[in-house]
Write an enzyme that holds these catalytic residues in place. Structure first.
Site, PDB file in Angstrom:
ATOM      1  N   ASP A 377     -13.274 -25.766   5.544  1.00  0.00           N
ATOM      2  CA  ASP A 377     -12.471 -25.975   6.748  1.00  0.00           C
ATOM      3  C   ASP A 377     -11.816 -27.361   6.654  1.00  0.00           C
ATOM      4  O   ASP A 377     -12.453 -28.325   6.205  1.00  0.00           O
ATOM      5  CB  ASP A 377     -13.344 -25.898   8.000  1.00  0.00           C
ATOM      6  N   ASN A 385      -2.041 -30.739  13.561  1.00  0.00           N
ATOM      7  CA  ASN A 385      -0.884 -29.920  13.933  1.00  0.00           C
ATOM      8  C   ASN A 385      -0.216 -30.451  15.195  1.00  0.00           C
ATOM      9  O   ASN A 385       1.016 -30.507  15.296  1.00  0.00           O
ATOM     10  CB  ASN A 385      -1.317 -28.470  14.164  1.00  0.00           C
ATOM     11  N   ASP A 394       1.704 -26.689   7.993  1.00  0.00           N
ATOM     12  CA  ASP A 394       1.790 -25.615   6.984  1.00  0.00           C
ATOM     13  C   ASP A 394       1.848 -26.188   5.580  1.00  0.00           C
ATOM     14  O   ASP A 394       1.258 -25.630   4.635  1.00  0.00           O
ATOM     15  CB  ASP A 394       3.018 -24.747   7.246  1.00  0.00           C
ATOM     16  N   GLU A 421      -7.074 -22.658   9.377  1.00  0.00           N
ATOM     17  CA  GLU A 421      -7.284 -23.713   8.390  1.00  0.00           C
ATOM     18  C   GLU A 421      -8.552 -23.488   7.594  1.00  0.00           C
ATOM     19  O   GLU A 421      -9.025 -24.383   6.893  1.00  0.00           O
ATOM     20  CB  GLU A 421      -7.346 -25.080   9.089  1.00  0.00           C
TER      21      GLU A 421
END
Length: 535
Positions: A377, A385, A394, A421
């Protein structure tokens, strides 16, 4: 009912065969082209074999027709010889009887009837004495003519049991040089000594008339030959002349061998021979093979061309179908790959991961090997983000995915984007030490990307990894392995992130400790709270 059952069985068998064929050609589309080419070759081979068989049959029929025609000519000549032999018998009987003239009127009448019967108007009959002089005749003759040097006279003078003798052709001394043959029988004194011969002088043209009457339109060649090579008749003659001895030719060889039959592909030859019974004569016929083979070539060219076009069509069509099928299979493979690939990162997607994990679990259970799973993770990715935007997020996902993929090199391993993620790595036949070492390399490599994350304690983008290892044949399930790796990921995050935590399953699910679970829950709640801007 029974018929319906049989139809159902046939339909089921056909469906199974068709399904099997589609499966095979789907994975090996070149089989379609190969089978089509094989069918084309079989068609061409079958047509070629049929044409060669037809060629052989036509040549064989030509030989049979030649045999039949030769037999007819031989029998006709034999019947003429029988007529001559009957006349000679009567002439001998009268000549050997001292109470009758040498050539009485009744014999003369029989001779005239025999000439009419065989159609020989120029034939003449003679009684030749033991000195070779003509003693009696059916016509006038020169008294000075001597015939004691002729082969028919010498043969009967030397032997007393040769029966009917047919001479070689000669220029007649009593017929003003006409090419003739002599047919003779021996005349004996009462003490069985040689007393002369009964002779029929026959123009050699009679044999040509026999051939012309029986085979007037024959396109081949006909020969009547005396044993030893003397030619009595021919059609067509070409450079040959009836009445003379043949030079060594195929005809003479055929007479000696009893016929020639070669039906080979490149140089067929047929020369059939029939012997005239009880005579030294032979009938040889060479059928018109050029005409027979010319017609066969025309038929073969037409049929062969059609077969060739059909075979080319099958071959081209089958390979075209093979290419189309190959393109279809490739498109299906690409579509399948797309359906199993994460569009953003290029790694395998969740669907592919689930399938692969189940398969590797079964494989490890059968082989008794270990199976490891990494659950990864990205730390503080939601805050990343929110701060930098989804487009930048991204790009971070793609960089982390490339970093993970760079370390997962074995063909049996799989790196997948599990969701958001989160990433997962399946490591077959890998013990916990190897899995932890790989996880550390991935974690260090990700940190070394030096991607700035101001919301992280390190100021960089980092990852946390949970590792779980199991031996499937001992017990457990793929789901338990996944839960254990996820739990270790929570432990790693609760322990400060940017680290690897691992566990080895012993066949049962290993839950988090109460303290680790509480700490993980507290950390997650803090992690999901809005981050205050330092400005």
């Amino acid at each position: 009912m029974a018929q319906t059952k049989h139809l159902e069985l046939i339909r089921s068998a056909w469906h199974a065969l068709w399904s099997h064929a589609r499966t095979k050609t789907g994975t090996r589309p070149w089989l379609i082209g190969a089978v089509g080419t094989l069918i084309a070759l079989v068609v061409m081979a079958a047509v070629a074999a049929t044409l060669l068989e037809e060629r052989y049959d036509r040549l064989e029929r030509s030989r049979e027709r030649a045999d039949n025609l030769a037999a007819i000519i031989a029998n006709t000549v034999r019947m003429q010889a029988d007529v001559y032999d009957t006349l000679l018998h009567h002439m001998v009987e009268e000549a050997e009887n001292p109470m009758t003239p040498l050539f009485p009127e009744r014999v003369h009448q029989e001779f005239l009837f025999g000439k009419l019967l065989v159609g020989a108007r120029e034939d003449e009959a003679y009684i030749v004495d033991e000195e070779g002089k003509i003693g009696a005749s059916s016509a006038t003759w020169e008294s000075t003519v001597r015939l004691n040097d002729r082969d028919y006279f010498v043969a009967h003078e030397r032997k007393d049991n040769i029966g009917l003798y047919i001479s070689a052709p000669f220029l007649s001394r009593v017929k003003k040089g006409q090419v003739s043959i002599g047919v003779a029988r021996r005349i004996e004194h009462p003490d069985q000594s040689f007393a002369g011969v009964a002779l029929l002088v026959i123009q050699i043209d009679i044999f040509h008339r026999v051939v012309d009457q029986i085979a007037p339109h024959l396109h081949g060649s006909v020969y009547i030959v005396r044993e030893g090579g003397d030619l009595f008749a021919c059609q067509p003659c070409g450079d040959l002349s009836p009445g003379f001895s043949l030079a060594p030719t195929a005809v003479q060889s055929a007479v000696q061998m009893g016929g020639i039959t070669h039906l080979d592909l490149f140089n067929p030859e047929i020369l059939t021979v029939q012997r005239v019974p009880d005579t030294p004569l032979f009938v040889a016929i060479e059928p018109p093979l050029d005409g027979v083979l010319s017609r066969w070539r025309s038929d073969a060219l037409l049929i062969g061309s059609l077969a060739l076009m059909f075979s080319i069509g099958i071959t081209v069509g089958s390979w075209s179908l093979a290419r189309a099928w190959s393109a279809r299979a490739k498109a299906q493979e690409e579509l399948m790959a797309l359906s199993l690939t994460d569009g953003l990162t290029g790694l395998s997607n969740r669907r592919a991961f689930d399938t692969q994990l189940a398969d590797e679990w079964q494989r490890a259970r059968r082989s008794g090997t270990e199976l490891s799973l990494l659950f990864i993770d990205i730390d503080h990715f939601k805050h990343y983000n929110d701060r930098y935007g989804h487009a930048v997020g991204d790009e971070v996902l793609r960089k982390v995915a490339r970093c993970i993929g760079a370390h997962v090199r074995r063909s049996s391993d799989m790196a997948a984007r599990y969701g958001g993620e989160e990433f997962a790595v399946i490591l077959p036949t890998t013990p916990v030490a190897g899995a932890v070492a790989l996880a550390e390399r991935i974690r260090t490599s990700t940190r070394n990307l030096n991607v700035v994350n101001s919301g992280s304690q390190t100021g960089l983008v980092t990852i946390s990894i949970g590792c779980a290892t199991a031996t499937p044949h001992v017990g457990g399930s793929p789901e338990a392995l996944l839960e254990a790796a996820d739990a270790q990921l929570l432990v790693a995050k609760a322990s400060g992130r940017d680290q690897v935590k691992s566990v080895v399953l012993d066949g049962i699910h290993v839950p988090l400790s109460p303290e680790d679970a509480a700490e993980a829950a507290r950390t997650e709640s803090v992690d999901t709270a809005p981050e205050q801007s330092p400005i």
